[in-house]
Scaffold this active site. Structure first.
Site, PDB file in Angstrom:
ATOM      1  N   SER A 135      31.273 -46.267  22.557  1.00 21.43           N
ATOM      2  CA  SER A 135      30.658 -47.421  21.921  1.00 21.43           C
ATOM      3  C   SER A 135      30.955 -48.686  22.719  1.00 21.43           C
ATOM      4  CB  SER A 135      31.196 -47.566  20.492  1.00 21.43           C
ATOM      5  OG  SER A 135      30.619 -48.685  19.872  1.00 21.43           O
ATOM      6  N   GLY A 136      29.891 -49.434  23.051  1.00 26.53           N
ATOM      7  CA  GLY A 136      30.070 -50.666  23.810  1.00 26.53           C
ATOM      8  C   GLY A 136      29.899 -50.490  25.295  1.00 26.53           C
TER       9      GLY A 136
ATOM     10  N   SER B 171      26.750 -51.452  17.786  1.00 32.85           N
ATOM     11  CA  SER B 171      27.091 -50.046  18.015  1.00 32.85           C
ATOM     12  C   SER B 171      26.119 -49.132  17.268  1.00 32.85           C
ATOM     13  CB  SER B 171      28.520 -49.776  17.529  1.00 32.85           C
ATOM     14  OG  SER B 171      28.837 -48.416  17.668  1.00 32.85           O
ATOM     15  N   SER B 172      25.549 -48.157  17.988  1.00 33.12           N
ATOM     16  CA  SER B 172      24.670 -47.170  17.344  1.00 33.12           C
ATOM     17  C   SER B 172      25.531 -46.231  16.508  1.00 33.12           C
ATOM     18  CB  SER B 172      23.918 -46.354  18.401  1.00 33.12           C
ATOM     19  OG  SER B 172      23.095 -47.179  19.171  1.00 33.12           O
TER      20      SER B 172
ATOM     21  N   GLU C  66      34.891 -40.113  21.116  1.00 36.06           N
ATOM     22  CA  GLU C  66      35.590 -41.166  20.365  1.00 36.06           C
ATOM     23  C   GLU C  66      37.022 -40.749  20.053  1.00 36.06           C
ATOM     24  OE1 GLU C  66      31.978 -43.547  18.115  1.00 36.06           O
ATOM     25  OE2 GLU C  66      33.426 -42.442  16.893  1.00 36.06           O
TER      26      GLU C  66
ATOM     27  N   ASN D  39      32.149 -52.909  19.620  1.00 36.51           N
ATOM     28  CA  ASN D  39      30.782 -53.235  20.026  1.00 36.51           C
ATOM     29  C   ASN D  39      30.076 -53.946  18.879  1.00 36.51           C
ATOM     30  OD1 ASN D  39      28.239 -53.305  21.092  1.00 36.51           O
ATOM     31  ND2 ASN D  39      27.916 -51.100  21.130  1.00 36.51           N
TER      32      ASN D  39
ATOM     33  N   GLY E 135      29.350 -41.417  22.511  1.00 35.61           N
ATOM     34  CA  GLY E 135      30.274 -40.830  23.480  1.00 35.61           C
ATOM     35  C   GLY E 135      31.521 -40.316  22.784  1.00 35.61           C
TER      36      GLY E 135
ATOM     37  N   THR F  11      22.697 -48.053  24.534  1.00 44.30           N
ATOM     38  CA  THR F  11      21.482 -48.532  23.884  1.00 44.30           C
ATOM     39  C   THR F  11      20.702 -49.456  24.812  1.00 44.30           C
ATOM     40  OG1 THR F  11      22.562 -48.359  21.731  1.00 44.30           O
ATOM     41  CG2 THR F  11      20.595 -49.721  21.836  1.00 44.30           C
TER      42      THR F  11
END
Length: 1046
Positions: free
Chosen positions: A128-129, A181-182, A409, A178, A407, A133
């Site tokens: 994330s980040g 973040s998705s 985590e 992020n 990704g 995206t």
């Protein structure tokens, strides 16, 4: 990999200027590293890998290859590398001819899709980040700009691009790592027609983090759409939804304690989302229904419970139930009962069981998650309908997939969501290694190079640990969820310990040694993933896996009249006696389908890396990056790629680049490229173990061999450049000289001819002109005829041009050029017109005050010009409106005059009628009369009707007589006055009284009436100085000097 090409890098270090970098040059490699990790000499060193990444990041070179895999580092700042100009630079260019870029991957996949007619996919991964995206958006923008277009295609492009902000609003949230973040995995298929134009698309979503709806960690937010609606929604809309603008009013939005974030503009994002919804075919009523559901989730979070005497839950917030009933279009009483009761069907009988406070809160949160999760799935389906493409059977389409998925985590507290996400990454890593090895092996076999088996970590053992039937963690979790009895998270952990205790990648507190137990809680288990160890807490695993919604809540939602809710909750769920699949099984099945999709396509990879946790530009956190390099499996990927040969190129490309290093191949090679390369490498002294010759490519094992060749090329380029420059300069200068010589001769020839023709034409014209002029002069006095018309026209033209240059400058300028006889009448008319025009122009500029002044001067001229000696002295002096102000006139006089306005006032000297004694007086002119004032008394009022005339001498004295009609006794007789401003005074008096024609200018004497029947005489004599006195004969004698001769 494209080494040595001239690169224009428009985002230079610390600036946006253009700088040229030769990445192949030794100094450039030292500064900016290599653009393909495969070319690292020490490819097994993680430190060397990260150092190369750091060098490029420092120079704003955020993209680097590992063979065909792109590694992207998030710069956390805008770089000028995504313009249309940059897109065109990568369009249709061979993968290794330009510097590494996202567009190179996108274009390579697109060209493969077009030329090979095989489906492609781009796998974008990272934590994330890291910029996944954004990378997806940039790729879609690249296709939107570079692909063929039509009206239908433009619509599809817009919908593909506009689906992003909508899905981000409902599926993205601010996390600690992020701001955008998705919180779901997304796989998007873009369909291309036979021309290569995007004509449709389809989106698959995976594992939306529904738990975020009801709970957020400190420093995190709920999904964006809630804040966007509150911040940007119109007052009327919020009133209809029963919402307030303040997010602090809603329990589901305050748990993270950061409802507002400075880096997020919710109001602006709301406008983008509303616009995007209209682009992807949302009708107004559908938007209203969708927002009603969003609002209902917020109201649901505000539903509160209290325990009654039996400990059963009761709803205490009736107002929220009313809002929910309206927004969800359900019966309020039914919804209230469903929130505090549970319906159980046992042996065909329905049992209603009340819920305690904890169970009621669980039911409320479960409903909120179910509503939001199913609505999100409905939204994705709605987007898919807008992107759907109905194509004729004879027009086949190809598909390019984009996978933007979470990704690996690893948090301080890892739960069910992290377990699923990391399981997904294990599967993707397994696929990645398999496909990378497969593509390497296929290339070697195609080129006839012996394949050497590569040792690598096969993470199938971990995937089996998670997904194996009956013995895998997911199977054990499902079994524990389904079994009767009191199943808890702890019993699930115990079952795990019992079933997989001997697995080398599984560990719990009970199974660990004394030292490891210190880092493991009693409710935790640890998995040794390919990326490292991750410790998971089993708390909530069963609830999240079950994802149960009580039957009566389902029934309530199925009866909803909200069209979206009605589609989300299918009535078949109520009659289907089969237990629904658990969340983990659903995810495992969807992941299995995803793997099948990806296996059926030609993959490309983008690995995204986050440089620091603070989201700061130009900050490179080595510890964090080493962690990501590890769990992205980048070193493993590099090792697989370098297991054989580091560099491979087609013979034609290799020969074209390096042929200048061998005399036999330079400047051209006429034979087969294969033979040319063989001659070239022999001349370069390549050793047998350093390279292999394939069927169409040369394979070089060591980067140092390539770098030595590249450096030799750099040296060779200098001598070649010097020789080429010298040859070119000689050729260019000679060519230029010959061209200039030829041009000079041509110009000289042309110019001589032109001069001769001009001279002859000029002479001919001169002869004809002189001939016509002479003939015209001879016939000048004849009527106009062909013989004299030129001469007459010339004379007229000359006169008119002379007149244009010498027109009078003003109305007083009487000069005028003498006209020829034939233009006398025209000249006179022109002179009149010119004078009229100057007068008109002059008059146009005159102000009202100046106009009045001129009118008075004209009257004075008519009366006195040539008749009175001191008139010329008055001409240059302006007439004053009045010689006395109101403050100089006695107030009693002003009071006596009442409203009668004083037009003019002047001090005068009055001479008595009998003794001619001089007395100071004031003469006032009003609208109707002339009034003589002595201090505060009105001595005499002379109405203009009684004023018969005005007499004045022709000398330079200032005396004048006002003749008054004396039939009535009110008038005393004529008045003898003296004024220092006699011309001004008499002009104003004559004009005011209307007696301009009654002003008499006498020579010698003036007779005036003294009283009834009596006369007085004033004698005027020329002398040296002014003298006024009574003579012995009783006359008033005035001696005045002569100032001019009339």
């Amino acid at each position: 990999c494209g080494l040595g090409e001239l690169q224009i890098n428009p985002w230079g270090a610390g600036a946006n200027g253009i700088r040229l970098t030769m990445e192949s040059a030794l100094t450039a490699r030292d500064r900016v590293g290599v653009q393909d990790f495969v070319l690292l000499e020490n490819f097994t060193s993680e430190a060397a890998f990260i150092e190369n990444l750091r060098k490029r990041f420092k120079e704003n070179l955020i993209y680097t290859y590992i063979g065909s895999v792109l590694v992207s580092v998030n710069p956390y700042k805008e770089l000028e590398i995504y313009s249309k100009q940059n897109m065109e630079r990568y369009r249709g260019v061979s993968f290794y001819e330009v510097s590494p870029h996202l567009y190179a991957i996108a274009d390579n996949s697109y060209r493969s899709l077009r030329t090979e007619r095989k489906d492609q996919c781009i796998l974008i991964s990272g934590e994330s980040g890291a910029g996944k995206t954004e990378a997806t958006k940039k790729i879609l923008q690249y296709y939107a700009v570079t692909c063929p277009a039509s009206q239908q295609v433009e619509t599809v492009k817009d919908r593909l691009l506009q689906s992003n902000p909508v899905l981000e609003a409902f599926g993205n949230a601010k996390t600690l790592r992020n701001d955008n973040s998705s919180r779901f995995g997304k796989y998007m298929d873009v369909q291309f027609d036979y021309r290569g134009a995007p004509v449709g698309g389809h989106i698959l979503n995976y594992l939306l983090e529904k738990s975020r709806v009801v709970h957020q960690n400190h420093g995190e937010r709920n999904f964006h759409i809630f804040y966007q609606l509150l911040e940007g929604g119109e007052e009327d809309l919020l009133r209809r939804l029963g919402l307030e603008k303040n997010p602090q009013q809603y329990h589901y939005l305050v748990k993270g304690h950061c409802a507002r974030v400075s880096s997020i503009n919710d109001k602006n994002d709301w406008k983008i989302v509303r616009r995007a919804l209209s682009v992807i075919s949302f009708k107004d009523n559908e938007v209203e229904d969708l927002l009603s559901i969003v609002a209902s989730v917020l109201h649901l979070g505000n539903v509160q419970f209290a325990a009654d005497e039996q400990g059963n839950a009761q709803v205490t917030t009736e107002n929220q139930i009313k809002y929910l009933a309206r927004l969800l279009a359900v019966e309020g009483s039914v919804l209230r009962d469903a929130l505090i009761h549970k319906k159980i069907i046992a042996k065909g009988e329905e049992l209603i069981s009340p819920l305690n406070l904890e169970q009621a809160a669980y039911a409320r949160d479960a409903l909120a998650k179910a509503i939001y999760g199913r609505t999100f799935s409905w939204l994705v389906n709605k987007v898919n309908k807008s992107l759907a493409y109905e194509f004729p059977g004879w027009r086949s389409t190809t598909v390019l997939g984009l996978l933007d998925i979470y990704g690996f985590e690893v948090f301080q507290h890892n739960s069910f969501e992290q377990f699923c996400i990391n399981y997904c990454n294990e599967k993707l890593q397994q696929l990645f290694i398999e496909l990378t090895l497969k593509s390497e092996q296929e290339e070697y076999e195609a080129e006839g190079i012996a394949w050497e088996p590569v040792q690598y970590f096969n993470n199938k053992i971990i995937c089996d640990l998670v997904e194996e039937k009956f013995k895998g963690i997911i199977s054990i979790l499902d079994e524990e969820c389904l079994r009767p009895g009191d199943a808890t998270d702890t019993t699930f952990l115990e079952k795990l310990e019992e079933t997989v205790k001997n697995h080398p990648h599984f560990l719990t507190h009970k199974l660990a040694d004394q030292k490891t137990r210190k880092s493991l809680g009693r409710e935790e288990f640890r998995l040794l993933h390919y990326a490292g160890e991750v410790t998971y807490s089993v708390a909530g695993f069963l609830d999240k896996n079950n994802d149960l919604l009580f039957r009566n809540l389902k029934e309530t939602m199925c009866n909803s009249e909200n069209p979206i809710i009605n589609q989300c909750f299918d009535r078949t769920e109520l009659t289907d006696k089969k237990r629904p699949e658990t969340a983990a099984t659903q995810f495992k099945n969807s992941l299995s389908k995803l793997m099948e999709i990806l296996m059926s396509k030609e993959p490309s990879y983008i690995r995204c890396i986050k440089p620091n946790d603070a989201k700061q530009a130009d900050r490179f956190d080595e510890v964090l990056i080493r962690h990501q390099v590890k769990y992205l499996g980048l070193m493993e990927n590099l090792r697989v790629r370098r297991a054989g040969f580091a560099y491979r190129r087609k013979y034609e490309v290799f020969l074209q680049r390096y042929k200048s290093l061998c005399p036999e191949t330079w400047p051209t090679w006429d034979g087969r490229p294969h033979d040319g390369v063989a001659v070239l490498v022999k001349h370069l002294g390549y050793k047998q173990e350093e390279y292999k010759m394939g069927r169409t490519k040369i394979f070089i094992r060591f980067p140092k061999t390539l770098f030595a060749t590249e450096d030799a090329l750099e040296v060779r380029k200098q001598s070649l450049a010097t020789k080429m420059q010298a040859t070119w300069r000689g050729f260019y200068r000679r060519k230029k000289f010959l061209h200039m010589k030829h041009s000079a001769i041509a110009i000289q020839s042309w110019w001589r001819g032109t001069l001769g023709r001009r001279k002859a034409a000029k002479r001919k014209w001169a002869v004809e002109t002189i001939r016509r002029f002479i003939k015209g002069f001879i016939y000048r006095n004849h009527p106009r005829c062909p013989e004299n018309e030129y001469f007459l026209d010339y004379i007229r033209f000359s006169f008119l041009m002379n007149l244009k240059r010498n027109l009078p400058k003003n109305v007083l300028d009487k000069s005028w050029p003498t006209p020829p006889p034939s233009l006398s009448e025209a000249s006179q008319l022109l002179r009149q017109l010119c004078m009229q025009n100057m007068v008109w122009t002059y008059c146009k500029r005159i102000s009202p005050e100046w106009k009045q002044q001129l009118e008075q001067k004209v009257i004075a001229s008519e009366i006195f010009k040539g008749k009175k000696d001191n008139y010329p002295q008055s001409v240059p002096r302006l007439f004053i409106n009045t010689r006395l102000g109101n403050e100089e006139i006695n107030a009693k006089v002003l009071q006596a005059l009442d409203n009668e306005a004083i037009k003019y006032a002047v001090p005068v000297v009055k001479y008595d009628r009998k003794g001619y004694k001089a007395r100071a007086r004031q003469l006032l002119l009003t609208q109707n009369a002339a009034i003589i004032i002595e201090e505060s008394k009105i001595k005499q009022r002379i109405d203009y009707g009684n004023l018969t005339g005005i007499s004045v001498s022709s000398l330079s004295d200032n005396l004048f007589v006002l003749h008054v009609h004396c039939e009535d006794n009110k008038q005393k007789g004529d008045v003898v006055l003296q004024s220092d401003h006699v011309i001004e005074t008499l002009t104003k008096t004559a004009m005011q009284a209307g007696k301009v024609n009654n002003v008499n200018i006498n020579q010698g004497s003036i007779k005036f009436t003294v009283g009834q029947g009596k006369e007085g005489i004033i004698d005027f004599i020329s002398g040296s100085e002014l003298l006024i006195a009574k003579a012995k004969n009783g006359h008033l004698t005035v001696v005045a000097p002569r100032l001019n001769s009339r």
